[in-house]
Design a protein around this motif. Structure first.
Motif, PDB file in Angstrom:
ATOM      1  N   PRO A 224       0.821  -1.219   0.000  1.00 25.98           N
ATOM      2  CA  PRO A 224       0.000   0.000   0.000  1.00 25.98           C
ATOM      3  C   PRO A 224       0.852   1.265   0.000  1.00 25.98           C
ATOM      4  O   PRO A 224       1.723   1.439   0.850  1.00 25.98           O
ATOM      5  CB  PRO A 224      -0.815  -0.117   1.292  1.00 25.98           C
ATOM      6  N   SER A 225       0.585   2.146  -0.956  1.00 23.12           N
ATOM      7  CA  SER A 225       1.388   3.376  -1.087  1.00 23.12           C
ATOM      8  C   SER A 225       1.223   4.289   0.127  1.00 23.12           C
ATOM      9  O   SER A 225       2.137   5.040   0.467  1.00 23.12           O
ATOM     10  CB  SER A 225       0.990   4.120  -2.358  1.00 23.12           C
ATOM     11  N   THR A 226       0.081   4.200   0.803  1.00 23.59           N
ATOM     12  CA  THR A 226      -0.145   5.061   1.969  1.00 23.59           C
ATOM     13  C   THR A 226       0.810   4.746   3.101  1.00 23.59           C
ATOM     14  O   THR A 226       1.193   5.614   3.883  1.00 23.59           O
ATOM     15  CB  THR A 226      -1.581   4.894   2.474  1.00 23.59           C
ATOM     16  N   LEU A 227       1.237   3.479   3.179  1.00 27.56           N
ATOM     17  CA  LEU A 227       2.149   3.077   4.247  1.00 27.56           C
ATOM     18  C   LEU A 227       3.609   3.276   3.857  1.00 27.56           C
ATOM     19  O   LEU A 227       4.470   3.464   4.701  1.00 27.56           O
ATOM     20  CB  LEU A 227       1.906   1.611   4.612  1.00 27.56           C
ATOM     21  N   LEU A 228       3.884   3.211   2.549  1.00 27.52           N
ATOM     22  CA  LEU A 228       5.280   3.283   2.112  1.00 27.52           C
ATOM     23  C   LEU A 228       5.719   4.696   1.739  1.00 27.52           C
ATOM     24  O   LEU A 228       6.875   4.924   1.443  1.00 27.52           O
ATOM     25  CB  LEU A 228       5.482   2.357   0.912  1.00 27.52           C
ATOM     26  N   GLU A 229       4.782   5.625   1.693  1.00 23.98           N
ATOM     27  CA  GLU A 229       5.080   7.029   1.403  1.00 23.98           C
ATOM     28  C   GLU A 229       5.637   7.234  -0.001  1.00 23.98           C
ATOM     29  O   GLU A 229       6.385   8.168  -0.259  1.00 23.98           O
ATOM     30  CB  GLU A 229       6.051   7.603   2.446  1.00 23.98           C
ATOM     31  N   SER A 264      10.107  -7.225   9.824  1.00 29.97           N
ATOM     32  CA  SER A 264      10.126  -5.758   9.761  1.00 29.97           C
ATOM     33  C   SER A 264       8.735  -5.179   9.545  1.00 29.97           C
ATOM     34  O   SER A 264       7.835  -5.834   9.019  1.00 29.97           O
ATOM     35  CB  SER A 264      11.046  -5.301   8.625  1.00 29.97           C
ATOM     36  N   GLN A 265       8.583  -3.914   9.933  1.00 29.27           N
ATOM     37  CA  GLN A 265       7.345  -3.179   9.719  1.00 29.27           C
ATOM     38  C   GLN A 265       7.325  -2.638   8.285  1.00 29.27           C
ATOM     39  O   GLN A 265       8.365  -2.399   7.675  1.00 29.27           O
ATOM     40  CB  GLN A 265       7.249  -2.008  10.705  1.00 29.27           C
ATOM     41  N   LEU A 266       6.113  -2.424   7.772  1.00 32.96           N
ATOM     42  CA  LEU A 266       5.980  -1.916   6.410  1.00 32.96           C
ATOM     43  C   LEU A 266       6.723  -0.597   6.216  1.00 32.96           C
ATOM     44  O   LEU A 266       7.370  -0.376   5.189  1.00 32.96           O
ATOM     45  CB  LEU A 266       4.501  -1.732   6.061  1.00 32.96           C
ATOM     46  N   LYS A 271      13.829   1.336   3.490  1.00 29.79           N
ATOM     47  CA  LYS A 271      15.196   1.439   4.021  1.00 29.79           C
ATOM     48  C   LYS A 271      15.910   0.087   3.935  1.00 29.79           C
ATOM     49  O   LYS A 271      17.097   0.025   3.599  1.00 29.79           O
ATOM     50  CB  LYS A 271      15.129   1.921   5.476  1.00 29.79           C
ATOM     51  N   LEU A 272      15.186  -0.997   4.228  1.00 33.45           N
ATOM     52  CA  LEU A 272      15.788  -2.333   4.195  1.00 33.45           C
ATOM     53  C   LEU A 272      16.065  -2.778   2.763  1.00 33.45           C
ATOM     54  O   LEU A 272      17.087  -3.415   2.487  1.00 33.45           O
ATOM     55  CB  LEU A 272      14.875  -3.340   4.904  1.00 33.45           C
TER      56      LEU A 272
END
Length: 698
Positions: A224-229, A264-266, A271-272
């Protein structure tokens, strides 16, 4: 003869149900087991989908069952699907209230092997593989086979959508036998779940279920783009390539803290992903190896491989680098019977004119004399794949010691008496020194295992003899390729060298309305004339500025420029002023210019190249073109039901031909009904040259 029920045939061994890897686990009860197939006498994966009384849930369970069967059948029909875990058995058991699906079991997942360092046989062989000196060659051969499995899925119009360390398995038996398919792709749960949901469920239910499959190996564009910015585009075939790339990266880079990534969190994913990309940039492998990995795990979809064939082509190039695997080793253990009545010792004693007791007391001294700097050659025998000629002139053959993969046994032989044994001139390795080791004692790690793997693998390749039909197909394909390459070279001449003289990117006074100007010049007289023709024929007036002359380089909007002015420069060079978006990619100082109008032509050339590759990978289709009689089956008029079934299970093409009134339309109607019975959610395209034919059919 009594027919076994599925419960009698498949004996459960271990419950491996993990709801986080199963779709709809909160809606449907699904269980998975490692089981023993008493008929095939092998381990299998047994999946039980419980039938619920709720009509909606029952419909969903039936959909899952139908679609997994359909997916396996489609993929298995492709000759390149050997690295996919195959469907073995399926049954709907109303009495027990379950849908049953049984697939192959190859071994533990890569995640289990990388995280659990136990002493199981699978772990021992997997660790031997990781330590082996030819690990790189074995790994990339296995990766190529995984790509072939993915090709089988994509060729069938399917996405896996869940490739990860948990869904790729290590087959230690294939590894021991020198097979290339040492990794297998399984667990098509999410392929079923994410495909065609709009036909079955509401958007709310789809969204609710999809959120459960946001694991680390999912491509960024699927999240979801909302979570990944950042904006995401939705999944494509390239999403599977990204997931495969991450799995390969974990193996090649030897990443140990797996849970740091998988848990890991979304919000931490970008970064990962960048962290792994930077590790690959600093990776000290072959340049081509590095290039492949970076193009697999690139977050930008445009920079990634465009399809699975592009990946396979590059991996083939890399494998050519690893083709000749000659091993040098300083010291290896060897075993032969140290008994007075041993035929080998008696023969050696006679040839070398030494006492048997001397060999019994100091076997290493004999080995040092007979085998110093010993060159190992290939035979045609999988049991004794190697031979060598000792200093005394005696011939010896080498094979694995009983139940000891890291120890070799030797036997002497006379070439003229071994009629079935072929002695090849192919060198496998050179061993500076052997030492005797008791077969019953402990044996340290040695390279015998990889030496035997290499030898058996090459023997199997040499045993594949080409019959006249195969040679005919190869000649035909070669001709088609020559024509395709000629067309490619003609179009490639339209990609010209240029030199950038000026770029307004850093000139604030020249930046207007987010536009940017560049000044380039095209070099010699020949290119000047050719470019003049291209300009005159160009309809769009748009061009790309590239850093490569690769004809099949993907077209990208951020490299597009419009010609504003054409002038004559110094030394009679043609100069162009181009205008583009301020956000366009950096312009190479010395690069290549390509007309945007070539896009359609290059797309057709790509399609031609793809068709040739499909023909190479699909024996049935190739035979249907070159030798139709070999693929045709003729049916009597009363045998139409069998014909419908035969057509349904034939991929990728079936041609039904006959004069008017013989039942072609009738057969097509029956085929549509049969397809919908087998898979209620099939999507069927009916095409006809005339409307009347469609009216008759419908």
């Amino acid at each position: 003869m009594k027919i076994l029920s599925w419960e009698d045939r498949f004996k459960k061994i271990t419950n491996i149900t993990d709801t986080k890897f199963l779709p709809f686990s909160d809606k449907i009860e699904i269980e998975e087991y490692i089981a023993k197939d008493l008929i095939l006498k092998q381990r299998v994966i047994l999946k039980l989908i419980k039938i619920d009384e709720d009509p909606d849930i029952k419909s969903l369970a039936q959909y899952l069952w139908h679609y997994e069967i359909s997916l396996n059948q489609r993929a298995s029909n492709n000759s390149k699907g050997n690295s996919l875990l195959k469907l073995l058995y399926a049954q709907r058991d109303e009495e027990k209230g379950v849908y049953v699906i049984v697939t192959e079991y190859s071994g533990p997942s890569l995640r289990d092997l990388l995280m659990d360092h136990d002493e199981s046989e699978d772990s021992i062989f997997f660790n031997n593989f990781l330590r082996s000196s030819d690990k790189k060659k074995i790994l990339w051969e296995a990766i190529y086979k995984l790509a072939e499995g993915l090709y089988a899925l994509h060729f069938s119009g399917l996405l896996h959508r869940n490739i990860s360390l948990d869904t790729i398995y290590f087959d230690n038996e294939a590894y021991q036998q020198g097979e290339k398919e040492i990794f297998k792709i399984g667990d098509f749960n999410w392929s079923i779940y994410l495909c065609s949901l709009s036909n079955v469920f509401t958007d709310d239910l789809s969204s609710e279920l999809i959120k459960d499959n946001y694991h680390f190996f999912r491509a960024p564009e699927c999240l979801p783009s909302t979570l990944l910015e950042f904006e995401t585009s939705g999944e494509t075939y390239q999403s599977d390539l990204f997931s495969l790339g991450l799995v390969i990266s974990f193996l090649i880079l030897g990443i140990e803290d797996i849970e740091k990534y998988t848990n890991s969190q979304l919000k931490d994913r970008p970064k990962l992903y960048e962290e792994i990309y930077l590790m690959l940039e600093n990776f000290s492998g072959y340049p081509l190896e590095k290039e492949i990995l970076l193009k697999l795990v690139c977050v930008d979809v445009e920079e990634r491989f465009q399809n699975i064939n592009d990946l396979m082509n590059r991996v083939r190039e890399l494998l050519n680098i690893f083709k000749y695997n000659f091993i040098e080793e300083s010291r290896l253990p060897i075993n032969f019977n140290l008994e007075r009545n041993s035929p080998l010792l008696r023969q050696i004693s006679n040839i070398l004119n030494i006492n048997i007791d001397a060999i019994l007391e100091e076997p290493d001294e004999f080995l040092s004399f007979e085998f110093r700097n010993c060159i190992l050659f290939l035979t045609n025998d999988l049991k004794f794949p190697l031979y060598a000629k000792g200093f005394s002139g005696t011939y010896y053959k080498f094979g694995k010691a009983f139940k000891r993969s890291n120890l070799s046994q030797i036997r002497s032989f006379l070439p003229n008496q071994e009629l079935n044994l072929e002695l090849k001139t192919i060198q496998i390795g050179i061993i500076k020194e052997f030492y005797w080791l008791d077969r019953e004692g402990s044996c340290p790690y040695s390279r015998w295992e990889e030496i035997f793997r290499n030898a058996t693998s090459q023997i199997k390749e040499l045993q594949i003899e080409k019959d006249p039909e195969i040679k005919k197909r190869e000649r035909w394909l070669k001709t088609i390729k020559i024509i395709g390459n000629a067309e490619k070279e003609i179009e490639k001449k339209k990609i010209l060298n240029y030199q950038c003289i000026y770029d307004s990117l850093n000139d604030e006074t020249k930046r207007k309305n987010n536009k940017r100007e560049v000044l380039i010049q095209v070099f010699d007289e020949e290119e000047k004339e050719l470019f003049s023709n291209i300009i005159n024929e160009a309809e769009s007036g748009l061009f790309e500025l590239l850093d490569t002359d690769n004809l099949f380089e993907p077209f990208k909007r951020k490299r597009v420029w419009k010609v504003i002015e054409i002038t004559e420069g110094s030394r009679n060079n043609t100069q162009l002023i181009l205008e583009g978006d301020i956000r366009n990619h950096e312009v190479p100082e010395n690069g290549f210019i390509r007309s945007w109008d070539l896009k359609n032509t290059i797309f057709l050339l790509k399609r031609k190249r793809q068709i040739i590759q499909d023909l190479e990978n699909n024996e049935y289709l190739l035979n249907a073109i070159l030798n139709p009689a070999s693929t045709h089956t003729y049916f009597e008029k009363y045998d139409k039901n069998n014909l419908v079934s035969f057509i349904y299970y034939t991929n990728p093409i079936f041609l039904l031909q006959g004069p008017p009134g013989t039942g072609k339309t009738y057969t097509a109607t029956k085929l549509i009904k049969y397809s919908l019975q087998k898979d209620p959610f099939s999507r069927i395209l009916i095409a006809s040259k005339e409307h009347s034919a469609l009216d008759d059919l419908l």
